[in-house]
Design a protein around this motif. Structure first.
Motif: not given
Length: 606
Positions: A299-311
């Motif tokens: 919803a906020t257009g946040g960091s693409t890195n979190h498709l790694i980190h939050w996994v």
């Protein structure tokens, strides 16, 4: 408001997929929580060692009065502007806890590196794995096992995910995360980007570029663009792991106020209350909590890195998520904010316009978030308010309407009906693109490939004038196993220059582009990576590549027969990149060997 059916369906799918691992995790933390407290359970010598350095009064409280003892895990260093304010936080926390009959110990410090310093250097090849090192450091700090709760002090890119992964491996403890806030606004992000593009063209020199960068990054606090560090803070708000509204309050030393200190004292009181209520972090971070974080990111257009980190974060809690989950959520979650790089505002303007509180309220009210989750506070609704200081006390006020609809908008009038990230699939593998940062007329690029084996080679070709045409730039051997998956942020200015000249350009890579991914379409995190037998190793110069951010495809337009018969190229051995020699990279060889794919969180500990 009833929960949106897609949110409900994705959550249920995650719950079912994760049932065995989540059950095993909960059983583990239940067993840990059922033991006697550390000071009562351990041998006398163990206890004496644990509290030898405590002041006499604190030692008496812990041992004789059985007072709660809170661990402080601190990512402080004064290399990182965002972490420099953390130097004084332990003293504030200890002082506040003593007022309430409790004690605290700095259980340990964890490393914290700045990707802004290491961009484009050998040090960046340590960056991704520093997350797992921080998780291990957190575990070492908490392994003394004499704590009733913990406060996690950290802000930036890999630090918060690392602290959270480590914390979840001690999921039986109540924990609260404590940030330090963003620096005040300096040179605007648009002006900074303009000077970088001018420097890439040789129109300004090092003096002018350094002056601009120093005006942008100028004081204590997090960088003000909406990159990975600030996305961390948004996600922690959405997960209910902060004191409500804490994320984007500036450090006191930057403003001359005391709001940050008041919030830090509140964090100490909050974790103390959580110990009495047995609000264990491993139970708070359930499937609904993880989905709330994913929704907030989209919803906020946040960091693409979190498709790694939050996994990886989810895996630490026994929860299995993948990019299909992100993709399905992105198809229904509205984009409610525009903050650089998917807008011109910085996080201070975002906060002034309504910030996380506004976004969370809109998402709850529109049915896009689980409002029934447990948090370190009373409920997720508490995170829809904004804290202020009044007579040296904290007051939380309703967010109200958006103060700037060019920065945040209500769910009924979003910037886009869908989220800011898109999954791409095709014969080149699976990857992601931050479509919210890319102009709509650039969402589809079809052009000949120009294949590079390193970012240095691509930059050299640009400087030599070899890239003045339409092309899909492919930079491979940049995945976790190859060289630690560095961010390739230095490629953005030259690619933006080419795009500005009217050429159709895109980037395809198995590396990362960070939360600062810009206006050039970039298919990143391509999985499987080239070194792992991924199809990027089959690409050749001149192959037509189609990146379609609308249809969600990433395809080499080569006949199936030829594609199937092509051999995989081998990663070149070169002392300047990719072979892990020098600058401490040898120490991370085991991490590279053991790393999972980007879509599996690039975990080196599973």
């Amino acid at each position: 408001m009833k929960l949106h059916p897609v949110i409900e369906a994705v959550t249920q799918r995650i719950r079912e997929r994760s049932a065995p691992t989540r059950s095993a995790y909960l059983a583990l933390i239940k067993a840990a929580a059922s033991r006697d407290r550390g000071a009562d359970r351990m041998g006398c010598a163990n206890v004496a060692h644990a509290f030898a350095a405590l002041p006499a009064n604190d030692k008496f409280k812990v041992v004789a009065e059985k007072a709660p003892n809170i661990a402080i895990v601190n990512a402080y260093n004064d290399m990182l502007s965002a972490h420099a304010p953390l130097a004084g936080f332990p003293s504030i926390i200890k002082d506040e806890l003593r007022k309430h009959g409790a004690t605290a110990q700095v259980a340990g410090g964890v490393p914290a590196m700045c990707d802004g310093v290491t961009q484009g250097t050998a040090g960046m090849e340590l960056s991704l794995f520093s997350r797992d090192n921080i998780a291990q450091g957190t575990a070492i700090a908490l392994s003394h096992d004499v704590f009733d709760g913990a406060l996690m002090l950290g802000v930036c890119d890999k630090i918060v995910p690392g602290l959270l992964i480590g914390a979840l491996h001690f999921g039986h403890l109540p924990m609260v995360f404590v940030p330090a806030g963003p620096m005040t606004s300096g040179l605007s992000n648009n002006e900074k980007a303009k000077v970088r593009e001018q420097a890439a063209q040789g129109l300004v020199g090092r003096k002018e570029l350094l002056e601009a960068e120093s005006k942008a990054y100028h004081g204590p606090g997090t960088c003000t663009f909406y990159g990975t560090a600030n996305s961390n803070q948004m996600l922690l708000e959405a997960m209910g792991l902060h004191v409500p509204g804490t994320a984007f309050v500036n450090p006191d030393e930057a403003t001359g106020g005391n709001l940050r200190e008041l919030l830090t004292r509140e964090a100490a009181r909050t974790v103390l209350a959580a110990t009495k209520q047995a609000k264990r972090i491993g139970e708070l971070v359930d499937e609904r909590c993880i989905v709330n974080a994913m929704v907030a990111l989209l919803a906020t257009g946040g960091s693409t890195n979190h498709l790694i980190h939050w996994v990886a974060v989810a895996r630490a809690a026994g929860i299995i998520i993948d990019w299909n989950d992100f993709s399905q959520l992105s198809d229904c979650v509205p984009l409610l904010s525009r903050v650089y790089p998917n807008g011109s505002a910085d996080v201070n303007q975002f906060q002034a316009a309504g910030g996380p509180g506004f976004v969370i309220r809109e998402l709850i009210d529109a049915g896009f978030m689980h409002a029934d989750v447990a948090t370190v506070s009373s409920s997720l609704r508490e995170f829809t308010k904004i804290p202020t200081a009044s007579d040296n006390k904290l007051v939380w006020n309703d967010t109200g309407v958006s103060k700037d609809t060019s920065v945040v908008r209500p769910a009924a009038e979003p910037f886009s009906a869908t989220g800011g990230l898109k999954l791409l699939q095709g014969n080149l593998g699976r990857s992601v693109i931050k479509v919210s940062a890319v102009p709509e007329d650039r969402h589809i690029v079809e052009a000949p490939a120009r294949v590079f084996d390193s970012q240095e080679a691509m930059l050299a070709a640009f400087k030599a004038g070899e890239m003045e045409r339409d092309m899909v730039v492919v930079v491979r051997w940049q995945g976790p196993r190859a060289n630690g998956m560095p961010e390739l942020h230095k490629l953005t200015p030259p690619l933006a220059v080419l795009q500005g000249k009217g050429f159709k350009v895109a980037l395809v890579t198995d590396g990362r582009m960070s939360g600062a991914s810009g206006k050039v379409p970039a298919a990143i995190h391509v999985s499987p990576e080239a070194l792992g037998g991924g199809p990027l190793a089959k690409l050749r110069d001149g192959d037509i590549v189609r990146l379609d951010g609308v249809a969600g495809t990433l395809q080499a337009l080569v006949s199936e027969a030829e594609w199937a018969s092509r051999p995989l190229a081998q990663m070149p051995v070169d002392l300047t990149h990719g072979n892990g020699l020098g600058m401490g990279r040898e120490l991370f060889a085991a991490s590279r060997r053991n790393a999972l794919s980007a879509e599996e969180g690039a975990c080196s500990w599973l």
